[in-house]
Scaffold this motif. Structure first.
Motif, PDB file in Angstrom:
ATOM      1  N   THR A  53       0.850  -1.189   0.000  1.00 17.88           N
ATOM      2  CA  THR A  53       0.000   0.000   0.000  1.00 17.88           C
ATOM      3  C   THR A  53       0.885   1.237   0.000  1.00 17.88           C
ATOM      4  O   THR A  53       1.782   1.375   0.824  1.00 17.88           O
TER       5      THR A  53
ATOM      6  N   LEU B 168      -8.067  -2.675   1.949  1.00 16.54           N
ATOM      7  CA  LEU B 168      -6.898  -2.334   1.140  1.00 16.54           C
ATOM      8  C   LEU B 168      -5.650  -3.061   1.643  1.00 16.54           C
ATOM      9  O   LEU B 168      -4.820  -3.515   0.852  1.00 16.54           O
TER      10      LEU B 168
ATOM     11  N   VAL C  56      -1.602  -1.312  -4.212  1.00 14.43           N
ATOM     12  CA  VAL C  56      -2.632  -0.327  -3.892  1.00 14.43           C
ATOM     13  C   VAL C  56      -1.977   1.043  -3.747  1.00 14.43           C
ATOM     14  O   VAL C  56      -1.009   1.202  -2.990  1.00 14.43           O
TER      15      VAL C  56
ATOM     16  N   GLN D  88      -3.152   5.110  -3.060  1.00 11.41           N
ATOM     17  CA  GLN D  88      -4.254   6.034  -2.788  1.00 11.41           C
ATOM     18  C   GLN D  88      -3.740   7.421  -2.451  1.00 11.41           C
ATOM     19  O   GLN D  88      -2.744   7.587  -1.742  1.00 11.41           O
TER      20      GLN D  88
END
Length: 247
Positions: A49, A191, A201, A203
């Protein structure tokens, strides 16, 4: 500008390292008459992430759009591995409240890349949609109109649409902004689980609590990359003060 996938032809641009899903070098991008990103160089780790953090206007959404392929860079190199197109989840406000779509129809749109908008979905497509709805906990909302949902429910529907694309690269623009703590926690846990399953991922977020829980962080300031690394290394008091006081 070079945009290359999987096994690119010989190029002077550096090749991807084994732990990088995306690498970009001297990337410039923006809008007519308004440059935003200015010679940005960085990378996105694979199966992790990553958060893009910075003030409004720093270039978070523009960089996300470039990674998603919806904004064309004006110069620089962009290399990424993986054969499937990215799944891009825009901000909630980018999708009209008045669209006459049910939650299920919204998620089914994630299969259009495979089938096209006019072909009937297969049994496998329907199973994929069911899985996405279940993973976001919105199976019981499948027949509801998108515009009838709360902010958190609507955001989960949009993320489910992204999951239905079955991409190994999921890009989200402010997915938890304006949501209640329970909705933020649910989306954050999802996530994290996706990254553990091998999905990369990325963001954009203003939420420092969300950012500190990520594996990697890119801190943007006025279209430049101010810092990159693990959140505890990047999101220091001195770095955040420097970036926000420069406004």
């Amino acid at each position: 500008m070079k945009i290359m996938f999987k096994e690119p032809p010989p190029s002077p641009a550096p090749s991807l390292g084994p732990a990088a899903r995306i690498r970009f070098s001297e990337l410039c991008a923006g809008y007519p008459g308004r440059p935003v990103l200015r010679h940005v160089t960085g990378e996105i780790p694979e199966s992790a992430t990553t958060v893009l953090v910075g003030p409004n206007g720093s270039g978070k959404s523009t960089l996300l759009g470039v990674l998603a392929g919806v904004i064309k860079p004006t110069s620089g190199d962009l290399l990424r591995t993986g054969g499937r197109p990215p799944a891009f989840v825009p901000q909630r406000g980018a999708v009209g409240d008045t669209l006459p779509l049910t939650v299920r129809q919204t998620v089914e749109m994630g299969r259009w890349g495979e089938r096209g908008p006019w072909r009937r979905l297969t049994a496998r497509d329907h199973a994929t949609v069911d899985t996405a709805l279940g993973r976001l906990g919105i199976g019981d909302l499948a027949s509801r109109q998108l515009g009838e949902l709360s902010g958190g429910q609507r955001q989960r529907a949009l993320i489910a649409q992204g999951l239905a694309q079955e991409s190994d690269l999921l890009l989200l623009d402010e997915p938890t902004t304006g949501l209640d703590p329970e909705a933020r926690e649910r989306i954050g846990a999802l996530l994290t689980a996706l990254a553990a399953d091998g999905v990369t991922v990325v963001q954009a977020t203003h939420d420092l609590e969300v950012a500190r829980a990520a594996d990697a962080c890119l801190l943007l300031q006025d279209g430049h990359l101010a810092e990159q690394g693990r959140p505890e290394q990047v999101l220091t008091t001195s770095a955040l003060t420097r970036v926000w006081q420069a406004l």
